[in-house]
Enzyme design. Structure first.
Site, short mmCIF file in Angstrom:
data_model
loop_
_atom_site.label_atom_id
_atom_site.label_comp_id
_atom_site.label_asym_id
_atom_site.label_seq_id
_atom_site.Cartn_x
_atom_site.Cartn_y
_atom_site.Cartn_z
N ASP A 13 0.85 -1.18 0.00
CA ASP A 13 0.00 0.00 0.00
C ASP A 13 0.89 1.24 0.00
OD1 ASP A 13 -2.45 1.37 0.09
OD2 ASP A 13 -2.32 1.59 2.26
N ASP A 15 -0.22 5.08 1.03
CA ASP A 15 -0.43 5.98 2.15
C ASP A 15 -0.48 5.19 3.46
OD1 ASP A 15 -0.80 8.60 0.81
OD2 ASP A 15 -2.46 7.57 -0.15
N ASP A 209 -1.53 -1.01 5.92
CA ASP A 209 -1.73 -0.40 7.24
C ASP A 209 -3.17 -0.53 7.72
OD1 ASP A 209 -2.71 1.52 5.31
OD2 ASP A 209 -2.67 3.02 6.91
#
Length: 263
Positions: A13, A15, A209
């Site tokens: 990922d 961000d 995240d």
């Protein structure tokens, strides 16, 4: 499930994993450079469908991260790949910006308001009531309803903004039709990413995240999952879910050859 030492390809990922707002997360640059130097196939994934891969490559470069545009896979690109497979050379009415419009154009789609095969809703900062009304009418006439990602809100300096999922809910309420979601947490996005780099799920890792998108989709796609704590997840968030990633680390710095890890 493969151990980290057996992983041959990586999906990550963007961000919360590589960058936070406009700042690179410590260890991200070294991790990417290590993959490049070792010839390890990888893709940086994002549910954001506003920007093209070229735009995002430039954004990452301004943060100090070198990621070629062909190493970026967005929900817009995944959506275009899926629709190209469904109806080659098809047509679509699109609510969205450059990311999804460019991806569909490059996939050979025609943009039209007249009897399109699909209505595609992506991220945009300028949702139009007129365009939403047109989408509703086209879906009621038989166009298939697709959205790039399910996120209900997006961030801004002033606070949350309504995003694709919120607009899709409005269209669903008016039509009674649920959309097909291509982006995370649909493992379809990971499978299309694997196809792009010629990777096998058993030898691929996913770094994210978020438990509700990155980890669950990674598990369902059969990937080795790594959760970092530099984004929105903490131990309290992890405990909300009945599943667990294969690894939990503090940041991508812990994935460097000399970095410690905890699971």
């Amino acid at each position: 499930m493969a151990e980290r030492s057996e992983i041959e390809c990586w999906l990550t990922d963007m961000d919360g994993v590589l960058v936070h707002e406009n700042d690179a997360i410590p260890g991200a640059s070294e991790l990417l450079a290590g993959w490049e130097a070792a010839g390890i196939p990888y893709l940086v994934l994002t549910n954001n469908s506003i920007f093209t891969a070229r735009d995002l490559s430039a954004r990452l470069r301004s943060s100090g991260l070198h990621v070629p545009e062909d190493r970026i896979w967005t929900s817009a690109l995944a959506t275009a790949a899926f629709l190209q497979q469904q109806v080659p050379g098809g047509s679509a009415f699109v609510i969205g910006e450059a990311g999804i419009l460019t991806a569909l154009h490059d996939a050979g789609f025609v943009m039209t308001e007249t009897d399109p095969d699909f209505v595609v809703v992506g991220e945009t900062r300028t949702y139009s009531f007129e365009a939403i009304t047109r989408a509703i009418r086209l879906i009621n006439r038989g166009a298939r309803f697709i959205i790039t990602n399910p996120d209900a809100t997006g961030p801004s300096a002033e606070g949350p903004l309504p995003a694709t999922g919120a607009v899709a809910a409005l269209i669903t309420k008016a039509t009674g039709r649920e959309p097909y979601v291509v982006g995370k947490p649909n493992p379809m996005m990971f499978r299309s990413a694997l196809n792009k780099i010629g990777a096998h799920s058993k030898r691929t890792g996913m770094i994210g995240d978020r438990m509700d998108t990155d980890v669950v989709a990674g598990i369902e796609a059969g990937l080795h999952t790594v959760l970092v704590l530099t984004g929105i997840s903490d131990q309290a968030e992890i405990e909300k879910y009945p599943f667990r990633p294969d690894e939990i680390v503090r940041s991508v710095a812990d994935l460097l050859p000399s970095g410690p890890s905890e699971s």
